[in-house]
Scaffold this active site. Structure first.
Site, mmCIF file in Angstrom:
data_model
loop_
_atom_site.group_PDB
_atom_site.id
_atom_site.type_symbol
_atom_site.label_atom_id
_atom_site.label_comp_id
_atom_site.label_asym_id
_atom_site.label_seq_id
_atom_site.Cartn_x
_atom_site.Cartn_y
_atom_site.Cartn_z
ATOM 1 N N TRP A 1 0.859 -1.187 0.000
ATOM 2 C CA TRP A 1 0.000 0.000 0.000
ATOM 3 C C TRP A 1 0.891 1.231 0.000
ATOM 4 O O TRP A 1 1.843 1.305 0.785
ATOM 5 C CB TRP A 1 -0.923 0.023 1.223
ATOM 6 C CG TRP A 1 -1.613 1.351 1.312
ATOM 7 C CD1 TRP A 1 -2.641 1.795 0.522
ATOM 8 C CD2 TRP A 1 -1.272 2.448 2.184
ATOM 9 N NE1 TRP A 1 -2.955 3.099 0.855
ATOM 10 C CE2 TRP A 1 -2.132 3.518 1.861
ATOM 11 C CE3 TRP A 1 -0.310 2.630 3.182
ATOM 12 C CZ2 TRP A 1 -2.075 4.749 2.508
ATOM 13 C CZ3 TRP A 1 -0.251 3.859 3.836
ATOM 14 C CH2 TRP A 1 -1.133 4.898 3.500
ATOM 15 N N GLU B 1 -3.144 -2.829 -2.438
ATOM 16 C CA GLU B 1 -4.311 -2.228 -1.776
ATOM 17 C C GLU B 1 -4.580 -0.820 -2.290
ATOM 18 O O GLU B 1 -3.750 0.075 -2.153
ATOM 19 C CB GLU B 1 -4.050 -2.174 -0.260
ATOM 20 C CG GLU B 1 -5.179 -1.536 0.532
ATOM 21 C CD GLU B 1 -4.884 -1.477 2.035
ATOM 22 O OE1 GLU B 1 -3.721 -1.705 2.437
ATOM 23 O OE2 GLU B 1 -5.821 -1.195 2.799
ATOM 24 N N LYS C 1 -7.174 2.704 -2.585
ATOM 25 C CA LYS C 1 -8.126 3.421 -1.754
ATOM 26 C C LYS C 1 -8.695 4.599 -2.498
ATOM 27 O O LYS C 1 -8.309 4.896 -3.622
ATOM 28 C CB LYS C 1 -7.539 3.793 -0.398
ATOM 29 C CG LYS C 1 -6.487 4.872 -0.364
ATOM 30 C CD LYS C 1 -5.804 4.912 1.007
ATOM 31 C CE LYS C 1 -6.610 5.640 2.069
ATOM 32 N NZ LYS C 1 -5.855 5.809 3.330
ATOM 33 N N ASP D 1 -10.021 -3.017 1.634
ATOM 34 C CA ASP D 1 -10.076 -2.503 3.003
ATOM 35 C C ASP D 1 -11.461 -1.887 3.201
ATOM 36 O O ASP D 1 -11.889 -1.030 2.417
ATOM 37 C CB ASP D 1 -8.964 -1.461 3.189
ATOM 38 C CG ASP D 1 -8.884 -0.914 4.603
ATOM 39 O OD1 ASP D 1 -9.928 -0.482 5.136
ATOM 40 O OD2 ASP D 1 -7.779 -0.894 5.176
ATOM 41 N N HIS E 1 -12.049 1.902 2.743
ATOM 42 C CA HIS E 1 -11.496 2.601 1.593
ATOM 43 C C HIS E 1 -12.473 2.901 0.467
ATOM 44 O O HIS E 1 -12.062 3.079 -0.678
ATOM 45 C CB HIS E 1 -10.320 1.795 1.022
ATOM 46 C CG HIS E 1 -9.107 1.865 1.882
ATOM 47 N ND1 HIS E 1 -7.872 1.434 1.482
ATOM 48 C CD2 HIS E 1 -8.933 2.340 3.134
ATOM 49 C CE1 HIS E 1 -6.988 1.619 2.441
ATOM 50 N NE2 HIS E 1 -7.619 2.158 3.459
ATOM 51 N N HIS F 1 -8.946 -6.341 4.460
ATOM 52 C CA HIS F 1 -8.564 -5.584 5.653
ATOM 53 C C HIS F 1 -9.854 -5.218 6.367
ATOM 54 O O HIS F 1 -10.588 -4.343 5.909
ATOM 55 C CB HIS F 1 -7.815 -4.307 5.265
ATOM 56 C CG HIS F 1 -6.347 -4.510 5.116
ATOM 57 N ND1 HIS F 1 -5.465 -3.483 4.894
ATOM 58 C CD2 HIS F 1 -5.595 -5.645 5.188
ATOM 59 C CE1 HIS F 1 -4.233 -3.968 4.819
ATOM 60 N NE2 HIS F 1 -4.287 -5.267 4.988
ATOM 61 N N ASP G 1 -12.121 7.417 6.378
ATOM 62 C CA ASP G 1 -11.304 6.222 6.594
ATOM 63 C C ASP G 1 -10.625 6.320 7.961
ATOM 64 O O ASP G 1 -9.416 6.413 8.074
ATOM 65 C CB ASP G 1 -10.259 6.159 5.466
ATOM 66 C CG ASP G 1 -9.339 4.962 5.602
ATOM 67 O OD1 ASP G 1 -9.768 3.956 6.192
ATOM 68 O OD2 ASP G 1 -8.195 5.037 5.118
ATOM 69 N N ASP H 1 -10.400 4.266 10.547
ATOM 70 C CA ASP H 1 -9.754 3.091 11.134
ATOM 71 C C ASP H 1 -10.177 2.816 12.573
ATOM 72 O O ASP H 1 -9.353 2.540 13.436
ATOM 73 C CB ASP H 1 -8.222 3.204 11.026
ATOM 74 C CG ASP H 1 -7.739 3.045 9.589
ATOM 75 O OD1 ASP H 1 -7.759 1.914 9.091
ATOM 76 O OD2 ASP H 1 -7.370 4.061 8.958
ATOM 77 N N ASP I 1 -7.214 -4.271 10.169
ATOM 78 C CA ASP I 1 -6.509 -3.008 9.942
ATOM 79 C C ASP I 1 -7.254 -1.861 10.598
ATOM 80 O O ASP I 1 -8.132 -1.251 9.995
ATOM 81 C CB ASP I 1 -6.335 -2.758 8.432
ATOM 82 C CG ASP I 1 -5.475 -1.530 8.165
ATOM 83 O OD1 ASP I 1 -4.852 -1.027 9.116
ATOM 84 O OD2 ASP I 1 -5.439 -1.066 7.010
HETATM 85 C C1 RNT Z 1 -3.977 2.699 4.687
HETATM 86 C C2 RNT Z 1 -4.113 1.235 4.437
HETATM 87 C C3 RNT Z 1 -2.996 0.382 4.972
HETATM 88 C C4 RNT Z 1 -2.505 0.801 6.340
HETATM 89 C C5 RNT Z 1 -1.486 -0.138 6.941
HETATM 90 C C6 RNT Z 1 -0.827 0.441 8.151
HETATM 91 O O1 RNT Z 1 -5.082 3.401 4.337
HETATM 92 O O2 RNT Z 1 -5.335 0.789 4.919
HETATM 93 O O3 RNT Z 1 -3.380 -0.946 4.954
HETATM 94 O O4 RNT Z 1 -3.557 0.958 7.249
HETATM 95 O O5 RNT Z 1 -0.591 -0.530 5.993
HETATM 96 ZN ZN ZN Z 2 -5.691 -1.348 4.911
#
Ligand code: RNT
Ligand code: ZN
Length: 430
Positions: free
Chosen positions: A196, A237, A239, A270, A273, A297, A305, A307, A337
């Site tokens: 990523w 990955e 986004k 993810d 994303h 993820h 986003d 998290d 994640d």
């Molecule tokens: C970032 C991605 C990625 C990170 C990690 C730390 O938007 O989701 O996966 O969260 O690599």
């Molecule tokens: Zn991620």
């Protein structure tokens, strides 16, 4: 600690409730014993970066709010080195049912007193992680860290217009693949390595083409090295946007789906994303027509986003329901994640990992055959009624039995272990 007699009576209660639940599910055509067994087998790759708020172990710390991702909050007890991270993870592992892996990022290398830059990382810099994982009998997954570094300060890494910057990150990617291959050899299971990059711009760029063309070139250069791709499983990955890259992300979803397809890599989805109203669950059956595997993820966006810690919400449930309905559990790699620095970090892991496995179990408890029969017979109202009824089935009793069978605390009694650890260990970290 609950007394021995209260533990026995809790086991008895779980057993009794489970017997009723098993019967109820059986009339629905669902075998709960088989569902428990299968749900326990699915490996969940725990992300190491919740333990320290995505700071990494490099000295000096390169900065924690870089690359468009950010852990917010100041709850005490953040792990400050590799040993503290591993100690925290040891407790986490004790409180989780089922198969687990550990997902490492390259900037968690332990290089002692010598600073080793990212393009020079080698397997030996992860020997402490490998030893630990070997003793715990868990496999490691890996991620190059293309952020939180002076050479990422411009907002561009693999797609940078600067040849030197590009070369540095290409070499980092290559080094990471050798490390992933080494992990796989040592542990005897494939190591998923997820690429990523944060590359993008805050406002509309004049050139959306150049960076994407350069990203293809850089990724191809990384992948040119011969490694055993059954051991080193590359994922990419995409986004939609990040903090400071709101307008343009070089590695968008379209970019990576096509890149993965053409280079035989694994696309990573993810949950944080996408557009907030977009269903990630719905993408699974589309992508798996063309890709043999997907990396997931599990995360939780709130308005962006952000998290947040994964919970058993509609998105998580729908994702694993869809995978279970398609019989595709062995075609996905499941990884967590999220990073929340505002709550106890051990609890964050336990809540998120348990919710993910609950979603897997719920998918396996779905009366898919009955639903499909109703659907195929054109009895949409029956399908709908059965789906609604499935929500009220006693799945909690099945979950408790899953924990019981794997020898981990059911219910919320694990909070006692977290509280003890907080007062004995975490509170000493200043
Ligand atoms: C970032 C991605 C990625 C990170 C990690 C730390 O938007 O989701 O996966 O969260 O690599
Ligand atoms: Zn991620």
């Amino acid at each position: 600690m609950p007394s021995k007699s209260s533990r026995i009576s809790q086991s008895r209660r779980i057993e009794q409730a489970y017997r009723l639940a098993r019967e109820a599910y059986a009339t629905f055509g669902v075998d709960t014993d088989a569902a428990i067994k299968r749900a326990l087998q699915v490996p969940i790759s725990l992300h190491c970066w919740q333990a320290d708020d995505v700071r990494g172990l490099e000295t000096p710390v390169a900065g924690r709010d870089s690359g468009g991702i950010m852990a917010t909050g100041g709850y005490p007890g953040r792990a400050r080195d590799g040993d503290e991270m591993r100690a925290d993870l040891d407790l986490v592992l004790k409180l989780l049912p089922g198969a687990q892996r550990l997902n490492l990022h390259a900037f968690y290398a332990e290089t002692g007193d010598t600073a080793v830059d990212r393009d020079e990382l080698a397997p030996e810099h992860f020997s402490r992680w490998l030893d630990w994982a070997g003793r715990r009998k868990i496999g490691l997954d890996f991620n190059p860290t293309y952020f939180a570094h002076p050479r990422a300060a411009s907002g561009f890494t693999l797609s940078s217009a600067d040849k030197g910057v590009r070369r540095f990150w290409v070499n980092h990617g290559r080094a990471c693949r050798r490390i992933a291959e080494h992990f796989a050899k040592k542990q005897g299971t494939p190591c998923v390595i997820n690429h990523w990059i944060p590359d993008g711009t805050k406002d509309q760029p004049a050139d959306r083409w150049g960076p994407r063309a350069r990203l293809v070139e850089s990724l191809d250069a990384i992948l040119k090295d011969k490694v055993n791709t059954r051991q080193c499983v590359d994922a990419v990955e995409g986004k939609l946007f990040g903090l400071g890259s709101e307008d343009y992300i070089v590695g968008s979803h379209e970019f990576y789906y096509s890149y993965a397809q053409s280079r035989k890599l694994v696309p990573c989805l993810d949950l944080g994303h996408y557009h907030p109203t977009e269903s990630v669950a719905d993408k699974v059956s589309a992508l798996l027509q063309f890709h043999p595997k997907l990396l997931l993820h599990t995360s939780r966006p709130i308005r962006w986003d952000s998290d947040h810690v994964v919970i058993l919400n509609d998105d998580t449930r729908a994702l694993f329901m869809e995978i279970a309905r398609g019989g595709a559990l062995d075609r996905v790699y499941v990884a967590l994640d999220f990073f929340d620095a505002s709550i106890n970090r051990i609890a964050a892991y336990v809540v998120g990992a348990r919710a993910t496995r609950q979603a897997i179990l719920l998918g396996l408890l779905d009366p898919t055959e009955l639903l499909k029969m109703a659907d195929n017979a054109g009895r949409g109202h029956e399908r709908l009624a059965l789906m609604e009824h499935a929500k009220a089935m006693p799945w909690g009793a099945v979950w408790d039995m899953l924990c019981e069978r794997d020898g981990v605390p059911a219910g919320e009694t694990w909070l006692v272990d977290v509280a003890n650890y907080e007062s004995e260990v975490l509170s000493q970290r200043r």
